[in-house]
Design a protein around this motif. Structure first.
Motif, PDB file in Angstrom:
ATOM      1  N   ASN A 230       0.821  -1.206   0.000  1.00 18.24           N
ATOM      2  CA  ASN A 230       0.000   0.000   0.000  1.00 18.24           C
ATOM      3  C   ASN A 230       0.857   1.259   0.000  1.00 18.24           C
ATOM      4  O   ASN A 230       0.528   2.237  -0.674  1.00 18.24           O
ATOM      5  N   ALA A 231       1.961   1.238   0.763  1.00 19.32           N
ATOM      6  CA  ALA A 231       2.867   2.395   0.766  1.00 19.32           C
ATOM      7  C   ALA A 231       3.463   2.595  -0.630  1.00 19.32           C
ATOM      8  O   ALA A 231       3.553   3.728  -1.120  1.00 19.32           O
ATOM      9  N   LEU A 232       3.860   1.497  -1.284  1.00 14.82           N
ATOM     10  CA  LEU A 232       4.393   1.609  -2.646  1.00 14.82           C
ATOM     11  C   LEU A 232       3.353   2.151  -3.616  1.00 14.82           C
ATOM     12  O   LEU A 232       3.664   2.972  -4.479  1.00 14.82           O
ATOM     13  N   ARG A 233       2.131   1.689  -3.461  1.00 14.41           N
ATOM     14  CA  ARG A 233       1.060   2.171  -4.330  1.00 14.41           C
ATOM     15  C   ARG A 233       0.876   3.680  -4.146  1.00 14.41           C
ATOM     16  O   ARG A 233       0.742   4.419  -5.119  1.00 14.41           O
ATOM     17  N   GLN A 234       0.903   4.134  -2.895  1.00 18.64           N
ATOM     18  CA  GLN A 234       0.725   5.561  -2.641  1.00 18.64           C
ATOM     19  C   GLN A 234       1.884   6.368  -3.223  1.00 18.64           C
ATOM     20  O   GLN A 234       1.668   7.415  -3.831  1.00 18.64           O
ATOM     21  N   ILE A 235       3.118   5.878  -3.055  1.00 24.02           N
ATOM     22  CA  ILE A 235       4.260   6.569  -3.654  1.00 24.02           C
ATOM     23  C   ILE A 235       4.120   6.570  -5.171  1.00 24.02           C
ATOM     24  O   ILE A 235       4.410   7.565  -5.834  1.00 24.02           O
ATOM     25  N   GLY A 236       3.647   5.459  -5.744  1.00 21.24           N
ATOM     26  CA  GLY A 236       3.459   5.376  -7.187  1.00 21.24           C
ATOM     27  C   GLY A 236       2.453   6.375  -7.710  1.00 21.24           C
ATOM     28  O   GLY A 236       2.626   6.952  -8.779  1.00 21.24           O
ATOM     29  N   PHE A 237       1.385   6.600  -6.945  1.00 21.53           N
ATOM     30  CA  PHE A 237       0.354   7.540  -7.377  1.00 21.53           C
ATOM     31  C   PHE A 237       0.725   8.992  -7.093  1.00 21.53           C
ATOM     32  O   PHE A 237       0.458   9.871  -7.898  1.00 21.53           O
ATOM     33  N   GLU A 238       1.323   9.238  -5.948  1.00 24.08           N
ATOM     34  CA  GLU A 238       1.502  10.615  -5.499  1.00 24.08           C
ATOM     35  C   GLU A 238       2.944  11.094  -5.471  1.00 24.08           C
ATOM     36  O   GLU A 238       3.193  12.288  -5.365  1.00 24.08           O
ATOM     37  N   GLY A 239       3.887  10.168  -5.534  1.00 25.64           N
ATOM     38  CA  GLY A 239       5.290  10.542  -5.370  1.00 25.64           C
ATOM     39  C   GLY A 239       5.933  11.064  -6.644  1.00 25.64           C
ATOM     40  O   GLY A 239       5.441  10.870  -7.753  1.00 25.64           O
ATOM     41  N   THR A 240       7.072  11.709  -6.450  1.00 24.89           N
ATOM     42  CA  THR A 240       7.867  12.185  -7.575  1.00 24.89           C
ATOM     43  C   THR A 240       8.790  11.064  -8.038  1.00 24.89           C
ATOM     44  O   THR A 240       8.918  10.027  -7.371  1.00 24.89           O
ATOM     45  N   THR A 241       9.455  11.294  -9.143  1.00 26.26           N
ATOM     46  CA  THR A 241      10.425  10.309  -9.639  1.00 26.26           C
ATOM     47  C   THR A 241      11.519  10.097  -8.599  1.00 26.26           C
ATOM     48  O   THR A 241      11.944   8.965  -8.362  1.00 26.26           O
ATOM     49  N   GLU A 242      11.973  11.168  -7.962  1.00 28.03           N
ATOM     50  CA  GLU A 242      13.009  11.057  -6.936  1.00 28.03           C
ATOM     51  C   GLU A 242      12.524  10.221  -5.746  1.00 28.03           C
ATOM     52  O   GLU A 242      13.252   9.361  -5.239  1.00 28.03           O
ATOM     53  N   GLN A 243      11.287  10.439  -5.316  1.00 29.20           N
ATOM     54  CA  GLN A 243      10.740   9.654  -4.208  1.00 29.20           C
ATOM     55  C   GLN A 243      10.625   8.180  -4.589  1.00 29.20           C
ATOM     56  O   GLN A 243      10.903   7.299  -3.780  1.00 29.20           O
ATOM     57  N   TRP A 244      10.234   7.913  -5.823  1.00 26.53           N
ATOM     58  CA  TRP A 244      10.145   6.526  -6.278  1.00 26.53           C
ATOM     59  C   TRP A 244      11.525   5.871  -6.273  1.00 26.53           C
ATOM     60  O   TRP A 244      11.670   4.732  -5.834  1.00 26.53           O
ATOM     61  N   GLN A 245      12.534   6.579  -6.735  1.00 32.51           N
ATOM     62  CA  GLN A 245      13.897   6.036  -6.742  1.00 32.51           C
ATOM     63  C   GLN A 245      14.365   5.751  -5.321  1.00 32.51           C
ATOM     64  O   GLN A 245      15.027   4.736  -5.074  1.00 32.51           O
TER      65      GLN A 245
END
Length: 187
Positions: free
Chosen positions: A151-166
């Protein structure tokens, strides 16, 4: 918006989203793999019949209800797929051991008199009895942790920036390394 959706889809691909609730992890005290076609998973698939019959000694149920009940009784360690439950229900009905009644677009299954002896035997040795309370509890704790991470990954995927995803991918890689280190320390 399309660019964002494309980026999100690329991030999510291969991270288990769309996973159908199968939980192949054994928890502590078990060895080997529960993956597809390996180890005890094969014997569990064979116990779908026994599990269904054992459940029906308690009360009539829908197929989906049976899947959820088995999942609950094993702490998520074993959640049979609809592809194994529904054909087994059809087979048991064809054999005259159970009967179904359709209501509201759902079939509710009940034991027949002919099915009672096999069902009673199945209930005495129900497949979920092989799981200790500790295994069930640990399995549920592990499942909760994994789904929390997803769920945390899904939220980062929807709302995060490329830097946050990295950064998130870096955390996952570090976690993987630490998990393997736990195995290395145990030997």
């Amino acid at each position: 918006m399309r660019e964002y959706q494309k980026m999100h889809d690329e991030r999510m691909r291969g991270f288990g989203f769309g996973w159908r609730g199968q939980f192949p992890f054994p928890g502590p005290g078990h060895h080997g793999h529960y993956g597809r076609g390996r180890g005890r998973e094969r014997s569990r698939r064979g116990n779908v019949r026994a599990a269904i019959l054992a459940l029906l000694t308690e009360r009539p149920m829908h197929g989906y209800e049976m899947i959820k009940e088995i999942d609950t009784r094993t702490g998520g360690v074993w959640s049979p797929s609809p592809g194994s439950v529904y054909p087994t229900l059809q087979l048991l009905e064809d054999e005259g051991l159970i009967t179904s009644e359709e209501s509201g677009g759902r079939k509710r299954f009940t034991l027949t008199e002919a099915g009672q002896p096999e069902a009673t035997e199945a209930a005495a040795n129900a497949p979920w009895n092989e799981f200790s309370e500790e295994t069930v509890s640990s399995g549920q704790d592990t499942k909760d942790a994994i789904f929390g991470i997803m769920n945390a990954l899904r939220q980062i995927g929807f709302e995060g920036t490329t830097e946050q995803w990295q950064r998130a991918v870096g955390v996952l890689n570090e976690t993987k390394r630490k998990l393997y280190a736990i195995l290395a320390d145990g030997e």
